[in-house]
Design a protein around this motif. Structure first.
Motif, mmCIF file in Angstrom:
data_model
loop_
_atom_site.group_PDB
_atom_site.id
_atom_site.type_symbol
_atom_site.label_atom_id
_atom_site.label_comp_id
_atom_site.label_asym_id
_atom_site.label_seq_id
_atom_site.Cartn_x
_atom_site.Cartn_y
_atom_site.Cartn_z
ATOM 1 N N HIS A 34 0.804 -1.218 0.000
ATOM 2 C CA HIS A 34 0.000 0.000 0.000
ATOM 3 C C HIS A 34 0.839 1.272 0.000
ATOM 4 O O HIS A 34 0.301 2.365 -0.117
ATOM 5 C CB HIS A 34 -0.986 -0.032 1.163
ATOM 6 N N ASN A 35 2.157 1.130 0.096
ATOM 7 C CA ASN A 35 3.048 2.286 -0.011
ATOM 8 C C ASN A 35 3.472 2.540 -1.448
ATOM 9 O O ASN A 35 4.274 3.421 -1.708
ATOM 10 C CB ASN A 35 4.311 2.067 0.842
ATOM 11 N N VAL A 36 2.936 1.745 -2.374
ATOM 12 C CA VAL A 36 3.285 1.850 -3.789
ATOM 13 C C VAL A 36 2.052 2.280 -4.571
ATOM 14 O O VAL A 36 0.965 1.733 -4.381
ATOM 15 C CB VAL A 36 3.808 0.489 -4.329
ATOM 16 N N ILE A 37 2.224 3.254 -5.441
ATOM 17 C CA ILE A 37 1.138 3.704 -6.308
ATOM 18 C C ILE A 37 1.223 2.901 -7.604
ATOM 19 O O ILE A 37 2.241 2.932 -8.298
ATOM 20 C CB ILE A 37 1.235 5.214 -6.598
ATOM 21 N N MET A 38 0.167 2.160 -7.904
ATOM 22 C CA MET A 38 0.138 1.312 -9.094
ATOM 23 C C MET A 38 -0.333 2.129 -10.297
ATOM 24 O O MET A 38 -1.355 2.821 -10.224
ATOM 25 C CB MET A 38 -0.803 0.126 -8.878
ATOM 26 N N LEU A 39 0.427 2.041 -11.395
ATOM 27 C CA LEU A 39 0.086 2.753 -12.623
ATOM 28 C C LEU A 39 -0.084 1.744 -13.760
ATOM 29 O O LEU A 39 0.901 1.222 -14.282
ATOM 30 C CB LEU A 39 1.189 3.750 -12.995
ATOM 31 N N PRO A 40 -1.335 1.461 -14.142
ATOM 32 C CA PRO A 40 -1.543 0.524 -15.245
ATOM 33 C C PRO A 40 -1.174 1.154 -16.584
ATOM 34 O O PRO A 40 -1.449 2.331 -16.825
ATOM 35 C CB PRO A 40 -3.043 0.229 -15.161
ATOM 36 N N ASP A 41 -0.519 0.386 -17.410
ATOM 37 C CA ASP A 41 -0.173 0.788 -18.772
ATOM 38 C C ASP A 41 -0.826 -0.224 -19.704
ATOM 39 O O ASP A 41 -0.152 -0.997 -20.383
ATOM 40 C CB ASP A 41 1.356 0.824 -18.926
ATOM 41 N N GLY A 42 -2.157 -0.234 -19.688
ATOM 42 C CA GLY A 42 -2.945 -1.260 -20.368
ATOM 43 C C GLY A 42 -2.634 -1.432 -21.839
ATOM 44 O O GLY A 42 -2.596 -2.553 -22.336
#
Length: 185
Positions: A34-42
């Motif tokens: 939860h300390n990581v921001i997830m960025l999808p590159d779909g």
């Protein structure tokens, strides 16, 4: 390692993945990151623009991002650690430790604590209290819910709780943990 990155002046940690938001949300939940921001590159447009798009069909994955980590300061990439091209899916230099060592090799790293407990166990409560008083976060595994006596016996050599591991080393039960802290001072 997120607290060590923060102590080293890093504002945020991001994970870019050639995947959709649903997969990344599930990954974040299951890995407790939860300390990581997830960025999808779909559609892989960012990854392709970075020159990191590779065909991993030989591993059954299709088009994916090659592993890398990068340090970005004010929208400028200041350092990248890119895995060497080769067979398979290497993970040698793009890990968090490598980046942290580059940013601040002397930062105090958090302890990784795993605590195996059971219900209505006074020694388990004592071990939790000892860790909480020190301000050491821990991951709790509850016997009968997250783990079994067989697993506990296999990894700790005994089927009783509590069992404490710190940084991959068996410390023992609550009394052993108390001795461990006394030796630390």
């Amino acid at each position: 390692l997120a607290p060590a990155f923060k102590a080293s002046g890093i504002d945020a940690i991001y994970c870019v993945s050639v995947n959709d938001t649903h997969v990344l949300n599930l990954l974040q939940e299951r890995t407790n990151t939860h300390n990581v921001i997830m960025l999808p590159d779909g559609d892989a447009s960012f990854t392709q623009g970075m020159g990191m798009l590779v065909d991993m069909s030989q591993l059954g994955m299709g088009k994916r991002s090659w592993r890398y980590s990068m340090l970005v300061d004010n929208c400028t990439i200041t350092k990248m650690f890119v895995e060497a091209k080769g067979p398979g899916d290497p993970f040698e230099v793009s890990d968090a430790e490598t980046m942290l060592n580059f940013i601040n090799p002397n930062v105090v790293r958090p302890r990784f604590v795993a605590l195996y407990t059971s219900e209505n166990c006074s020694s388990c409560a004592k071990a939790k209290s000892l860790l909480n008083v020190r301000g050491w976060p821990f991951e709790e595994h509850k016997l009968g819910k997250d783990t079994s006596r067989e697993l506990l016996y296999a990894i700790a050599g005994k089927p009783t709780t509590p069992v404490v591991f710190i940084d991959g080393r068996l410390v023992g039960n609550a009394e052993d943990l108390e001795r461990y802290f006394k030796l630390m001072g």
